[in-house]
Design an enzyme around this catalytic site. Structure first.
Site, PDB file in Angstrom:
ATOM      1  N   LYS A 190      36.819 -12.292   1.432  1.00 25.65           N
ATOM      2  CA  LYS A 190      37.625 -12.507   0.240  1.00 25.65           C
ATOM      3  C   LYS A 190      38.978 -11.829   0.420  1.00 25.65           C
ATOM      4  O   LYS A 190      39.061 -10.678   0.856  1.00 25.65           O
ATOM      5  CB  LYS A 190      36.892 -11.933  -0.981  1.00 25.65           C
ATOM      6  CG  LYS A 190      37.349 -12.480  -2.312  1.00 25.65           C
ATOM      7  CD  LYS A 190      36.389 -12.067  -3.413  1.00 25.65           C
ATOM      8  CE  LYS A 190      36.795 -12.670  -4.740  1.00 25.65           C
ATOM      9  NZ  LYS A 190      35.848 -12.347  -5.821  1.00 25.65           N
ATOM     10  N   GLU A 241      23.158 -15.313 -16.885  1.00 28.73           N
ATOM     11  CA  GLU A 241      23.186 -14.991 -18.308  1.00 28.73           C
ATOM     12  C   GLU A 241      21.829 -15.185 -18.980  1.00 28.73           C
ATOM     13  O   GLU A 241      21.461 -14.418 -19.880  1.00 28.73           O
ATOM     14  CB  GLU A 241      24.251 -15.830 -19.020  1.00 28.73           C
ATOM     15  CG  GLU A 241      25.686 -15.464 -18.659  1.00 28.73           C
ATOM     16  CD  GLU A 241      26.169 -16.097 -17.369  1.00 28.73           C
ATOM     17  OE1 GLU A 241      27.294 -15.781 -16.943  1.00 28.73           O
ATOM     18  OE2 GLU A 241      25.404 -16.896 -16.768  1.00 28.73           O
ATOM     19  N   ARG A 290      25.523 -20.035 -21.872  1.00 27.60           N
ATOM     20  CA  ARG A 290      24.579 -20.344 -20.804  1.00 27.60           C
ATOM     21  C   ARG A 290      23.204 -19.733 -21.063  1.00 27.60           C
ATOM     22  O   ARG A 290      22.220 -20.131 -20.445  1.00 27.60           O
ATOM     23  CB  ARG A 290      25.140 -19.857 -19.467  1.00 27.60           C
ATOM     24  CG  ARG A 290      26.410 -20.584 -19.046  1.00 27.60           C
ATOM     25  CD  ARG A 290      27.160 -19.831 -17.947  1.00 27.60           C
ATOM     26  NE  ARG A 290      26.422 -19.702 -16.723  1.00 27.60           N
ATOM     27  CZ  ARG A 290      26.580 -20.468 -15.643  1.00 27.60           C
ATOM     28  NH1 ARG A 290      27.483 -21.425 -15.646  1.00 27.60           N
ATOM     29  NH2 ARG A 290      25.884 -20.263 -14.558  1.00 27.60           N
TER      30      ARG A 290
END
Length: 641
Positions: A285, A371, A399
């Site tokens: 990243k 979630e 969610r």
């Protein structure tokens, strides 16, 4: 535009098919130019930086090898798609990212045929890709479907549900696992790349298929035993056992920044075999930009920044952010009550839970992008006497809604829901707007639903939630800074279901739920100037409603306006239901409900979004005049007469 990076090779690429004219040996140079272009663009607009930098080579390789948009390419989450946008005909608009009327910060079907599926929440790419692959097979269309998933998205259960279903269907789906956090396994250099090329080649895959046909003659049980033994043996070398068990042919891990490794593997997969394939690619990243490499978390999402130093431009705040106030207040309350625990779903800094985590690491739980699990995990802790604060963004709490209903509300478990990013979110647009939480929580029996009007109220609501043990309770607050009110040393415990009067008048009543209160107070000043004596009240609670307050406002004012930064079906709907049931509309009360418009509003500056929604000072005044069937000009004229 001045001081743009030199990009002679990138200048020859308008759409992905132009990559076919570039020799493989020139692609590393193209990657450098693409990376420079992206860094420059994001430095001017802000946006997601680290994830996109990590997939530059991978994006080039996919578009080079496959035939997009006929072959479908789906990026999970979507914030890693900036290099993809540059290569797919949108380079001339890349410096409008996340700006009003500019490019979205995520993939968006309406924006380009190269975006076959919109994505801004995570872990959807495999499910969507599988649907596309199966539909293509049903219509007799031969195409490749490539789902790129990573950046934590594999921590969500939905990804594994899709993997399991894809393996069972044996559909032609290519999943590229972009492992940018070394979370599964690092590449092992040249040997790993060699094994990946060998395993994806025609010879090995053909031998594998022939072997499967041969063992099929030996009987189902023997066939399965031999096949599993072979795949387990290969798994010890390539690390693919779990994915093979799910029915995928696994390749990798390979270096996602080495085009000499990527290209032959992708070509082999394109040209050979059927059924689901998973390619494990390891990337870094922030690759290629030193500040982002050194601090991937800080450069995941950035404001405008100086390319040379990496310093991000930040406006000097006039007040603390709501997120910071929540984190500090939860930490304060946590020091006084060791039963308080914090739960978040891969957003510790985004929700302010990181502050609590520094003080109480053993009482902080980041469950990943999951979630549903976060909600039920919190419910389980609540059954044992803990006080879980399940801190999620409004848009992400959606969610886990089934779990909120069945695992929390029906059992009346005292789970606390701090709801960040409630309302409009500016540059993140419709996908991240917190539009629906009041509507989908206030309809649940026994739920306490609060909204903070300012940062001091947020402190009160954190303490109120900590003290409330009768059932589930939520409190919402927006993105950004508070309004600059004086802060109490410690929050107060609010009386459940009781609002407050902020100013008193006789003709118009403005009943606010949440942070539009400041605009209501400003609108009241304008109304007073126009000769309309105005009361302003802060409801604090959408459930239970303050019936006494609402009855008082209805009986002693000609106009009653509710104002909230949420969808239809929320606070205003509950107020109107109460007014109707109690017959309080029968006497000629002019009641209006102001909510977010019934559209998915595109990204823009927050002030612009409020103006478009009519939820600013002017919009509130106009609504009052509309209810009175008059205008400011007519009212001024009548006063003169």
């Amino acid at each position: 535009m001045t001081n743009l990076p030199a990009t002679p090779l990138l200048d020859t690429v308008r759409i992905p098919s132009d990559l076919k004219n570039i020799d493989d040996k020139q692609l590393p140079q193209l990657a450098e130019e693409l990376r420079a272009e992206m860094i420059d663009a994001v430095s001017r607009t802000g946006g997601h930086l680290g994830a996109g930098l990590g997939v530059v080579e991978l994006t080039i390789a996919i578009h080079k090898v496959f035939d997009t948009p006929h072959d479908r390419l789906i990026f999970d989450v979507g914030h890693q798609c900036y290099p993809h946008k540059i290569l797919t005909g949108r380079r001339d608009r890349i410096r409008t990212l996340r700006q009003e009327d500019g490019l979205s910060g995520f993939t968006k079907r309406d924006e380009s045929p190269y975006d076959p599926f919109g994505a801004a929440h995570s872990s959807t790419s495999i499910s969507a890709g599988l649907g596309m692959a199966v539909a293509s097979e049903m219509t007799g269309t031969r195409r490749n479907v490539i789902s790129v998933i990573g950046d934590g998205a594999m921590s969500a259960g939905m990804a594994y549900e899709a993997l399991n279903n894809a393996g069972a269907l044996d559909a032609r789906l290519i999943v590229i696992l972009n492992d940018n956090d070394m979370s599964i396994a690092p590449p092992t250099g040249a040997m790993s790349a060699y094994l990946a090329r060998m395993a994806s080649g025609r010879t090995y895959m053909g031998f594998r298929e022939a072997g499967k046909k041969l063992t099929a003659y030996l009987g189902k049980n023997i066939d399965r035993a031999i096949t599993r033994a072979v795949e387990h043996a290969r798994g010890y070398v390539t690390g693919g056992t779990m994915f093979e068990e799910l029915g995928f042919y696994h390749i990798g891990p390979i270096d996602g920044h080495n085009l000499e490794h990527l290209l032959p593997v992708l070509r082999n997969v394109r040209d050979n075999g059927d059924g689901p394939v998973l390619i494990h690619v390891v990337t870094q990243k922030g690759k290629g930009y030193a500040p982002a490499e050194a601090a991937a978390d800080k450069y995941h999402g950035v404001n405008k920044f100086d390319v040379i130093t990496g310093a991000q431009a930040k406006a000097k705040p006039n007040a603390p952010s709501y997120t910071a106030v929540f984190g500090e207040t939860l930490t304060q309350e946590g020091a006084l009550d060791d039963k308080i625990v914090a739960v978040t779903a891969a957003m510790p800094s985004g929700t302010g839970v990181d502050k609590f985590a520094k003080a109480f690491p053993g009482r902080t739980f980041d469950v990943g992008i999951a979630e549903q699990h976060a909600v039920t995990f919190s419910a389980g802790m609540a059954t044992e006497g803990m006080k879980p604060f399940c801190a999620l963004y409004s848009t992400f709490l959606q969610r886990g809604y089934d779990q909120v209903v069945h695992d929390v509300a029906i059992q009346r478990l005292p789970v606390r829901f701090p709801i960040d990013r409630a309302g409009f979110v500016g540059a993140d647009g419709a996908t991240h707007a917190g539009s629906f939480d009041t509507a989908y929580l206030a309809c649940l029996p026994g739920f306490v639903v609060m909204a903070a009007a300012d940062e001091a109220e947020l402190k009160h609501m954190v303490r109120t939630a900590a003290a409330y043990d009768e059932g589930p309770i939520s409190f919402r607050y927006p993105r950004g800074e508070g309004v600059g009110v004086e802060m109490p040393e410690r929050g107060q415990i609010l009386e459940i279901g009781k609002g407050r009067i902020m100013r008193e008048g006789t003709k118009v009543a403005l009943l606010s739920f949440g942070t539009r209160l400041a605009e209501c107070l400003l609108a009241a000043e304008d109304l007073e100037v126009a000769g309309l004596s105005t009361t302003v009240a802060d409801a604090r609670f959408a459930k239970p409603l303050d019936h006494e307050l609402i009855r008082q406002l209805a009986q002693h004012h000609e106009v009653l306006i509710t104002i909230e930064e949420g969808s239809v079906g929320g606070f205003g709907s509950h107020v109107l239901q109460f007014l109707s049931t109690e017959g309080l509309l029968d006497g000629g009360l002019k009641a209006r409900s102001m909510v977010m418009p019934d559209i998915f509003m595109d990204h823009a500056a927050p002030a612009t979004m409020y103006a478009r929604a009519g939820l600013d000072r002017k919009g509130i005044v106009d609504t009052v005049f509309g209810a009175l069937s008059t205008s400011r000009a007519k009212l001024d004229a009548s006063r003169v007469l």
